[in-house]
Scaffold this motif. Structure first.
Motif, short mmCIF file in Angstrom:
data_model
loop_
_atom_site.label_atom_id
_atom_site.label_comp_id
_atom_site.label_asym_id
_atom_site.label_seq_id
_atom_site.Cartn_x
_atom_site.Cartn_y
_atom_site.Cartn_z
N TRP A 151 0.32 17.77 -1.78
CA TRP A 151 -0.02 16.88 -2.90
C TRP A 151 -0.69 15.62 -2.38
CZ3 TRP A 151 5.55 17.14 -5.34
CH2 TRP A 151 5.74 18.42 -5.88
N THR A 152 -1.64 15.13 -3.12
CA THR A 152 -2.36 13.92 -2.69
C THR A 152 -2.38 12.81 -3.74
OG1 THR A 152 -4.47 14.82 -3.47
CG2 THR A 152 -3.88 15.24 -1.17
N SER A 153 -2.08 13.13 -4.99
CA SER A 153 -2.17 12.13 -6.05
C SER A 153 -0.83 11.99 -6.78
CB SER A 153 -3.27 12.50 -7.06
OG SER A 153 -2.97 13.74 -7.68
N ALA A 154 -0.57 10.77 -7.25
CA ALA A 154 0.71 10.50 -7.91
C ALA A 154 0.55 9.44 -8.98
CB ALA A 154 1.75 10.05 -6.89
N VAL A 155 1.29 9.62 -10.06
CA VAL A 155 1.42 8.58 -11.08
C VAL A 155 2.67 7.78 -10.73
CG1 VAL A 155 1.86 8.09 -13.51
CG2 VAL A 155 0.28 9.91 -12.87
N LEU A 156 2.50 6.50 -10.47
CA LEU A 156 3.63 5.64 -10.11
C LEU A 156 4.22 5.02 -11.37
CD1 LEU A 156 2.42 3.66 -6.96
CD2 LEU A 156 3.66 5.82 -7.06
N VAL A 157 5.53 5.15 -11.51
CA VAL A 157 6.23 4.56 -12.65
C VAL A 157 7.19 3.50 -12.13
CG1 VAL A 157 7.73 4.96 -14.62
CG2 VAL A 157 6.05 6.70 -13.97
N SER A 158 6.99 2.29 -12.58
CA SER A 158 7.91 1.19 -12.26
C SER A 158 7.70 0.09 -13.29
CB SER A 158 7.66 0.66 -10.84
OG SER A 158 8.70 -0.24 -10.47
N ASP A 159 8.46 -0.98 -13.15
CA ASP A 159 8.27 -2.11 -14.05
C ASP A 159 6.92 -2.77 -13.77
OD1 ASP A 159 10.68 -1.86 -15.44
OD2 ASP A 159 11.76 -2.92 -13.87
N SER A 160 6.38 -3.42 -14.77
CA SER A 160 5.02 -3.95 -14.68
C SER A 160 4.82 -4.89 -13.49
CB SER A 160 4.66 -4.68 -15.97
OG SER A 160 5.58 -5.73 -16.24
N TYR A 161 5.80 -5.77 -13.25
CA TYR A 161 5.65 -6.75 -12.17
C TYR A 161 5.64 -6.11 -10.78
CZ TYR A 161 10.73 -6.14 -12.17
OH TYR A 161 11.99 -5.60 -12.14
N HIS A 162 6.05 -4.87 -10.69
CA HIS A 162 6.19 -4.18 -9.41
C HIS A 162 4.93 -3.42 -9.01
CE1 HIS A 162 8.97 -1.29 -6.93
NE2 HIS A 162 8.44 -2.24 -6.17
N MET A 163 4.00 -3.24 -9.95
CA MET A 163 2.93 -2.28 -9.75
C MET A 163 1.91 -2.67 -8.68
SD MET A 163 4.01 0.07 -11.65
CE MET A 163 2.71 1.17 -11.15
N LEU A 164 1.58 -3.94 -8.57
CA LEU A 164 0.57 -4.35 -7.60
C LEU A 164 1.00 -4.00 -6.18
CD1 LEU A 164 -2.14 -5.81 -7.08
CD2 LEU A 164 -0.84 -7.93 -6.87
N ARG A 165 2.21 -4.41 -5.82
CA ARG A 165 2.69 -4.15 -4.46
C ARG A 165 2.95 -2.67 -4.24
NH1 ARG A 165 8.09 -4.69 -2.05
NH2 ARG A 165 8.83 -5.33 -4.11
N ALA A 166 3.52 -2.00 -5.22
CA ALA A 166 3.82 -0.57 -5.07
C ALA A 166 2.54 0.23 -4.87
CB ALA A 166 4.58 -0.07 -6.30
N GLY A 167 1.53 -0.05 -5.67
CA GLY A 167 0.28 0.67 -5.51
C GLY A 167 -0.35 0.45 -4.15
N TRP A 168 -0.28 -0.78 -3.67
CA TRP A 168 -0.83 -1.10 -2.35
C TRP A 168 -0.10 -0.33 -1.25
CZ3 TRP A 168 1.32 -5.36 1.01
CH2 TRP A 168 0.57 -5.51 2.17
N LEU A 169 1.23 -0.30 -1.31
CA LEU A 169 2.01 0.36 -0.28
C LEU A 169 1.78 1.88 -0.26
CD1 LEU A 169 5.35 -1.63 -0.60
CD2 LEU A 169 3.83 -1.61 1.38
N PHE A 170 1.70 2.49 -1.44
CA PHE A 170 1.46 3.93 -1.49
C PHE A 170 0.05 4.27 -1.01
CE2 PHE A 170 5.37 4.21 -3.79
CZ PHE A 170 5.79 5.54 -3.66
N THR A 171 -0.91 3.42 -1.35
CA THR A 171 -2.28 3.66 -0.89
C THR A 171 -2.36 3.63 0.63
OG1 THR A 171 -3.20 2.71 -2.91
CG2 THR A 171 -4.66 2.82 -1.01
N GLN A 172 -1.55 2.78 1.26
CA GLN A 172 -1.52 2.72 2.72
C GLN A 172 -1.05 4.02 3.35
OE1 GLN A 172 0.84 -0.92 3.30
NE2 GLN A 172 -0.98 -1.82 4.21
#
Length: 223
Positions: A151-172
């Motif tokens: 698998w290479t793609s994912a929909v991340l579910v978290s609280d709104s304030y968490h999304m910027l950092r979470a997206g950055w970390l998963f992209t890494q």
């Protein structure tokens, strides 16, 4: 008696130096305030952008449990949103993330699975990532589960304030991410939102510092 010009000029130079120092301090303080305001605004804006689309998997980012092991409200709203996405056919599988903290009877991932099962998801559609203690480890261990399955793609579910950092970390970790933030207005305690923005500001910069110093994965409670 003739005055020493150096002695008469000294108080003037001291006063001028203090004024310059005060201006520098004031400038730095204002710059820091503006930077903080701009960055927290960026965190907020990132949390308002929902770009959900079909992906290989839905990933629920863990959140704290109650002392009795029941899911807290943050984990409940995240897991419920993931269940809604699964029913819409966004992805065939859901990864529940989050390890077991000290003095708690089970992992956050297990509590997430319970919510999903209660909302009709079959056991076969749920995977557990139950080793992580932070968002950084959520990304690390979830990406490993994904790689094992191609698998290479994912929909991340978290609280709104968490999304910027979470997206950055998963992209890494080479995960193509689509954000599905739980809106801020679904948080039952609005007064906690500013505190969450502050925590994310600190967590983001701690992560940047770690990477600049080439530090290994480390754990700080709640980050």
């Amino acid at each position: 008696m003739k005055e020493n010009p150096r002695m008469t000029d000294l108080p003037h130079h001291k006063t001028r130096g203090r004024k310059i120092l005060k201006r520098i301090i004031l400038f730095c303080l204002l710059a820091a305030i503006l930077y903080f305001a701009a960055f927290t605004t960026a965190i907020h804006i990132a949390g308002t952008r929902d770009n959900t689309r079909p992906a290989d998997v839905i990933i629920v980012l863990g959140a704290g449990l109650r002392r009795d092991g029941g899911p807290g409200w943050a984990l409940t709203r995240r897991s419920s949103q993931a269940a809604d996405l699964w029913r819409l056919g966004i992805a065939p599988s859901v990864i529940c993330t989050g390890g077991q903290a000290e003095s708690f009877p089970r992992s956050e991932a297990d509590a997430c699975r319970e919510i999903l099962r209660n909302q009709g998801l079959p056991q076969s559609a749920i995977l557990l990532e139950d080793k992580s203690r932070s968002t950084e480890e959520n990304a690390l261990f979830s990406s490993q589960l994904m790689a094992e399955r191609g698998w290479t793609s994912a929909v991340l579910v978290s609280d709104s304030y968490h999304m910027l950092r979470a997206g950055w970390l998963f992209t890494q970790h080479d995960v193509e991410t689509y954000a599905s933030p739980v809106p801020a207005n679904r948080i039952h305690h609005p007064h906690s939102y500013p505190h969450s923005l502050l925590r994310e500001f600190l967590a983001f910069h701690w992560q940047v510092l770690k990477e600049a110093l080439n530090l290994p994965v480390t754990y700080l409670s709640g980050l």
